[in-house]
Design an enzyme around this catalytic site. Structure first.
Site, short mmCIF file in Angstrom:
data_model
loop_
_atom_site.label_atom_id
_atom_site.label_comp_id
_atom_site.label_asym_id
_atom_site.label_seq_id
_atom_site.Cartn_x
_atom_site.Cartn_y
_atom_site.Cartn_z
N LYS A 6 0.82 -1.22 0.00
CA LYS A 6 0.00 0.00 0.00
C LYS A 6 0.85 1.26 0.00
O LYS A 6 0.47 2.27 -0.59
CB LYS A 6 -0.95 0.01 1.21
CG LYS A 6 -2.09 -0.97 1.06
CD LYS A 6 -3.17 -0.71 2.09
CE LYS A 6 -4.37 -1.59 1.85
NZ LYS A 6 -5.35 -1.50 2.92
N LYS A 28 -4.11 -9.84 -7.23
CA LYS A 28 -5.33 -10.01 -6.44
C LYS A 28 -6.46 -9.11 -6.92
O LYS A 28 -6.19 -7.97 -7.31
CB LYS A 28 -4.97 -9.67 -4.98
CG LYS A 28 -5.94 -10.14 -3.94
CD LYS A 28 -5.49 -9.73 -2.54
CE LYS A 28 -5.61 -8.23 -2.33
NZ LYS A 28 -5.41 -7.79 -0.94
N LYS A 71 -10.00 -3.36 -4.78
CA LYS A 71 -10.70 -2.10 -5.03
C LYS A 71 -9.78 -1.09 -5.69
O LYS A 71 -10.25 -0.15 -6.33
CB LYS A 71 -11.16 -1.49 -3.69
CG LYS A 71 -12.22 -2.27 -2.98
CD LYS A 71 -12.44 -1.76 -1.55
CE LYS A 71 -13.16 -2.80 -0.73
NZ LYS A 71 -13.25 -2.52 0.70
P1 TYM Z 1 -10.65 -5.46 3.40
O1 TYM Z 1 -11.72 -4.44 3.49
O2 TYM Z 1 -9.48 -5.21 2.51
O3 TYM Z 1 -11.26 -6.85 2.94
C1 TYM Z 1 -12.36 -7.42 3.63
C2 TYM Z 1 -12.28 -8.93 3.56
O4 TYM Z 1 -12.27 -9.33 2.19
C3 TYM Z 1 -11.17 -10.22 1.97
N1 TYM Z 1 -10.67 -10.03 0.60
C4 TYM Z 1 -10.46 -11.01 -0.26
N2 TYM Z 1 -10.65 -12.35 -0.16
C5 TYM Z 1 -10.35 -13.10 -1.25
N3 TYM Z 1 -9.89 -12.59 -2.42
C6 TYM Z 1 -9.69 -11.26 -2.57
N4 TYM Z 1 -9.26 -10.77 -3.73
C7 TYM Z 1 -9.97 -10.40 -1.45
N5 TYM Z 1 -9.90 -9.07 -1.25
C8 TYM Z 1 -10.32 -8.85 0.02
C9 TYM Z 1 -10.12 -9.82 3.01
O5 TYM Z 1 -9.24 -10.89 3.28
C10 TYM Z 1 -11.00 -9.49 4.20
O6 TYM Z 1 -11.32 -10.67 4.93
N6 TYM Z 1 -7.63 -5.58 7.37
C11 TYM Z 1 -8.93 -6.03 6.91
C12 TYM Z 1 -10.06 -5.41 7.71
C13 TYM Z 1 -9.97 -5.62 9.19
C14 TYM Z 1 -10.13 -6.86 9.87
C15 TYM Z 1 -10.00 -6.55 11.26
C16 TYM Z 1 -10.34 -8.15 9.45
C17 TYM Z 1 -9.77 -4.66 10.12
N7 TYM Z 1 -9.78 -5.22 11.37
C18 TYM Z 1 -10.05 -7.54 12.22
C19 TYM Z 1 -10.40 -9.15 10.43
C20 TYM Z 1 -10.28 -8.84 11.78
C21 TYM Z 1 -9.05 -5.65 5.44
O7 TYM Z 1 -8.14 -5.17 4.87
O8 TYM Z 1 -10.22 -5.83 4.89
#
Ligand code: TYM
Length: 334
Positions: free
Chosen positions: A111, A194, A197
């Site tokens: 990032k 991957k 967004k």
């Molecule tokens: P975020 O918003 O990037 O993504 C949310 C969830 O979607 C999953 N994900 C994917 N899974 C499979 N293939 C993909 N291409 C893909 N893109 C996104 C992510 O693995 C995630 O489960 N850091 C986390 C948010 C967070 C969180 C937490 C998660 C904040 N605090 C505590 C678990 C526990 C995140 O970046 O989400």
């Protein structure tokens, strides 16, 4: 008793990776565990978010969780900034986590890009806040996509160091739940990156709000290779685009890769693309429709979030009080 926590950032459209890697599994777990699901707006602002758009994005993601099948009556759904205990525990964890640990985080490197000096301190400390999100509820299981595995290992390191430093058995060791056949959904345009967004190409991802025509168009344009489909998953080695599309298909209909390979063994992509389009539209179009219905009623979504924040605060408060005692921080007498 097992307790589930997971989070999603309100940073723009939810996509198929979010749905298959996270939301669909969250919905499947909801009747088996006590579940807490959080729209992590404090994580979102580690990168620039337009203050005029953030509230609408937070509501839209909330609508996405409900439309994906989460029952807002039986699960706790709220936005992170509404429960200050997350930020308070994150500060304490900033004093537990080591620079060396955070330096290894691949998500920060991706990032921050080349201009690391210009990244926010919040982006660097992102994993400490994530550990706080989970541990302020003493959650035991965290359903996520593959990309979050390293952050969950860091959460365990923080919990362990806190317990060791203060000589307590206080925080549990959390277990990641990385479920299904699409734990890492890849871009439709490039099977080696991957689905995300932040990809500038709209054709690289299917958004949960895409209508049937858009889903069909994006899948028609999805990159493939010239070979027919193999009989077993082993035949997908070296074919990242084919593996990705078959994985998406398998996850969308809760089948294994073996089953899907058997079903399409020897078929050309044209036939497979017709089937995956029909399946994706039948699963996603109703969810997209429900999301637009729900986002048209922001007052309802705000009520869901307010109730969730109240319930979450009740669980977090005694945990944070104990942490303050353990660390030796005085609180004003009640
Ligand atoms: P975020 O918003 O990037 O993504 C949310 C969830 O979607 C999953 N994900 C994917 N899974 C499979 N293939 C993909 N291409 C893909 N893109 C996104 C992510 O693995 C995630 O489960 N850091 C986390 C948010 C967070 C969180 C937490 C998660 C904040 N605090 C505590 C678990 C526990 C995140 O970046 O989400």
């Amino acid at each position: 008793m097992s307790r589930i926590f997971s989070g999603v950032q309100p940073t723009g459209d939810l996509h198929l990776g979010n749905y298959l890697g996270a939301l669909r599994n969250w919905a499947a777990l909801q009747n088996r565990y006590e579940c807490i699901y959080c729209v992590v707006d404090l994580h979102a602002i580690t990168q620039w978010q337009d203050p005029k758009e953030l509230p609408a994005n937070t509501r839209e993601v909330t609508a996405g969780l409900i439309a994906a099948g989460l029952d807002s009556e039986t699960n706790i759904i709220f936005n992170q900034s509404a429960v200050p205990a997350h930020a308070e525990l994150a500060w304490i964890f900033n004093c537990v986590a080591r620079l060396g640990w955070l330096n290894r985080m691949t998500q920060f490197k991706e990032k921050a890009g080349k201009n690391r000096e210009n990244a926010s301190v919040g982006l660097y400390a992102y994993p400490s806040l994530m550990a706080a999100d989970i541990l302020v509820y003493k959650a035991t299981h965290v359903p996520v996509g593959e990309d979050q595995k390293q952050h969950l290992e860091l959460t365990r390191d923080i919990a362990q160091k806190f317990n060791n430093d203060f000589g307590v058995e206080f925080f549990p060791m959390v277990e990641p739940l990385i479920l299904g056949e699409a734990t890492r959904v890849m871009s439709l345009r490039d099977g080696s990156s991957k689905m995300s967004k932040s990809d500038p190409s709209e054709n690289s991802r299917i958004n949960m709000t895409d209508d049937a025509d858009t889903i069909a168009r994006k899948l028609r344009r999805a990159k493939t290779d010239p070979e027919p489909l193999p009989e077993t998953p082993a035949g997908l080695d070296g074919r990242p685009e084919a593996r990705n599309l078959l994985g998406i298909y398998a996850a969308l209909c809760d089948k294994t890769m073996e089953d899907v390979c058997r079903e399409f063994a020897g078929a050309q992509f044209s036939r497979f693309k017709d089937s995956i389009t029909e399946l994706a539209v039948s699963v996603l179009a109703p969810i997209g429709g429900e999301m637009s219905r729900l986002t048209a009623d922001p007052a309802y979504l705000d009520r869901v979030l307010a109730r969730g924040a109240e319930q979450a605060s009740e669980i977090a408060k005694p945990v944070l009080d104990d942490v303050y005692d353990i660390v030796g921080l005085l609180r004003p007498a009640p």
